[in-house]
Design a protein around this motif. Sequence first.
Motif, short mmCIF file in Angstrom:
data_model
loop_
_atom_site.label_atom_id
_atom_site.label_comp_id
_atom_site.label_asym_id
_atom_site.label_seq_id
_atom_site.Cartn_x
_atom_site.Cartn_y
_atom_site.Cartn_z
N ALA A 5 0.83 -1.20 0.00
CA ALA A 5 0.00 0.00 0.00
C ALA A 5 0.87 1.25 0.00
CB ALA A 5 -0.92 -0.01 1.21
N ASN A 6 0.55 2.20 -0.90
CA ASN A 6 1.24 3.48 -0.90
C ASN A 6 0.76 4.36 0.25
OD1 ASN A 6 0.50 3.03 -4.24
ND2 ASN A 6 2.61 2.90 -3.51
N GLN A 7 -0.54 4.23 0.58
CA GLN A 7 -1.13 4.99 1.67
C GLN A 7 -2.18 4.11 2.35
OE1 GLN A 7 -2.47 9.00 0.28
NE2 GLN A 7 -1.68 8.31 -1.68
N ASP A 8 -2.44 4.39 3.63
CA ASP A 8 -3.54 3.68 4.29
C ASP A 8 -4.17 4.60 5.32
OD1 ASP A 8 -2.63 2.40 7.23
OD2 ASP A 8 -0.97 2.86 5.88
N TYR A 9 -5.45 4.35 5.59
CA TYR A 9 -6.25 5.22 6.44
C TYR A 9 -7.11 4.36 7.37
CZ TYR A 9 -4.92 8.57 2.85
OH TYR A 9 -4.20 9.33 1.98
N ALA A 10 -7.15 4.74 8.63
CA ALA A 10 -7.97 4.02 9.61
C ALA A 10 -9.41 4.52 9.50
CB ALA A 10 -7.42 4.24 11.01
N ILE A 43 -8.83 1.48 4.96
CA ILE A 43 -8.69 1.87 3.56
C ILE A 43 -7.22 1.88 3.18
CG2 ILE A 43 -8.92 3.80 1.93
CD1 ILE A 43 -11.54 2.46 2.41
N TYR A 44 -6.93 1.28 2.03
CA TYR A 44 -5.58 1.29 1.47
C TYR A 44 -5.63 1.87 0.06
CZ TYR A 44 -4.55 -2.07 5.20
OH TYR A 44 -4.41 -2.70 6.41
N ILE A 45 -4.54 2.49 -0.35
CA ILE A 45 -4.40 2.94 -1.73
C ILE A 45 -3.14 2.31 -2.29
CG2 ILE A 45 -4.18 4.90 -3.29
CD1 ILE A 45 -5.56 6.60 -1.17
N VAL A 46 -3.30 1.51 -3.34
CA VAL A 46 -2.18 0.79 -3.95
C VAL A 46 -2.08 1.19 -5.41
CG1 VAL A 46 -1.15 -1.47 -4.39
CG2 VAL A 46 -2.63 -1.15 -2.40
N ASN A 47 -1.05 1.98 -5.73
CA ASN A 47 -0.86 2.47 -7.10
C ASN A 47 -2.13 3.08 -7.67
OD1 ASN A 47 1.75 1.60 -6.95
ND2 ASN A 47 1.46 -0.25 -8.16
N GLY A 48 -2.80 3.90 -6.86
CA GLY A 48 -3.98 4.60 -7.32
C GLY A 48 -5.29 3.86 -7.16
N VAL A 49 -5.24 2.59 -6.74
CA VAL A 49 -6.46 1.80 -6.56
C VAL A 49 -6.86 1.84 -5.09
CG1 VAL A 49 -7.57 -0.44 -6.84
CG2 VAL A 49 -5.78 0.28 -8.44
N VAL A 50 -8.11 2.24 -4.81
CA VAL A 50 -8.61 2.31 -3.45
C VAL A 50 -9.12 0.93 -3.04
CG1 VAL A 50 -10.26 3.40 -1.88
CG2 VAL A 50 -9.28 4.70 -3.78
#
Length: 378
Positions: free
Chosen positions: A250-255, A293-300
């Motif tokens: 994941a490039n980003q993740d959100y709780a 929530i995770y964002i992987v190469n632009g995919v939520v």
Amino acid sequence: MKQNKLIGLGVATMAAFLLLSVNTAEAARTDMVDVSNHNGYMNVSDWTGMRDKYGVKSMVTKISEGTFYKDYTAANNIATAKQAGIYQNGYHFARYKTAAQAESEANYAATLAKQDGLPNNAVLVTDVEAAEQQYTPLTTNDYNNFIFMSTVQKYGYRTDIYTSGSWMNNIMTVKPGTGWIASYPYVVGDKQWYTGNHAWQFSSTQNFAGTTAVGNFDVSQLNDDFYTGGQNTKPVNPVTPPVTNNNQVANQDYAQTGTFTANTTVNVRSGVANNAPIVATYAPGQSLNYNHIYIVNGVVKGRYTSYSGQTRYASMGYIPGGSFGKRSAVSNSRTYTVRYGDSFWSIANRLGINMNSLAAKNGKTINSIIYPNQQLMY
């Protein structure tokens, strides 16, 4: 257009936006991309990524400039776009100041377009934004544009004018229902500009995250089917493109927690990577409760726990791009439907919670009897 930024056009930085908020305004659509030697040789995978993840359905590649420059990437970019099912168009950067020069440039551009493989009935645009036109009277520009466009039509191409919003009907005339107009707002948001023209170019800095396309691109929203040869220009539900990286994280993740209701078929994967095995799908109208929530190469991706107790990841949309459904807040009390053979221990293990807390929340102890189809809060 990449080579020459529009004279008199205030080019602004577009504000980035995140598709994590439930009520995010819909941005202008990336229906069409224009490319030139500044973008280099485009691959089929570049176009398919743009098509599948961002809804791109049309392209415009630079063919020529004046009577002295041939864009060396045009033939390749037309061929690869064709293989990807992207409608192909071309543009010529105008340098003409007289009718004779306009005719010569039109013959030059159309001849090169034929050599490059631009198909019949494609649009061959005159890109009018140079100093040569800025200091030429409007009536002269109008006549020169007419000569260019009527000459190009003899080669079997359709034609149009590209220019800036500040030049339209000021430096030259762009008739209602025609024209490809460039104007870059500070924030695109839900603005809808130049809806009375064929197309509105709203950014020159689009990055197609999660695709093989590298760099910034000029992008436009189409208001009719002129630049797609009759193909549908409405937004499409993108599909997940193939991914070659087997070690994605994941490039980003959100709780974040919430409920996601699909409006198209949604893939569920066993891992967070975009190429993890697909283990299930959600049909339109079906819902799930996600807990991260995770964002992987632009995919939520929305993480949730399946009924079998497995951690799963549902694709919920793209950033930037579109959502595959509706997201809303979920209450703190979720429910589980008891199945035959369940116990507090097995349910708690499946949901990843404490069995004593589960029982207590439902006014019971872990030794209480529970029945199939009974609803338990957790």
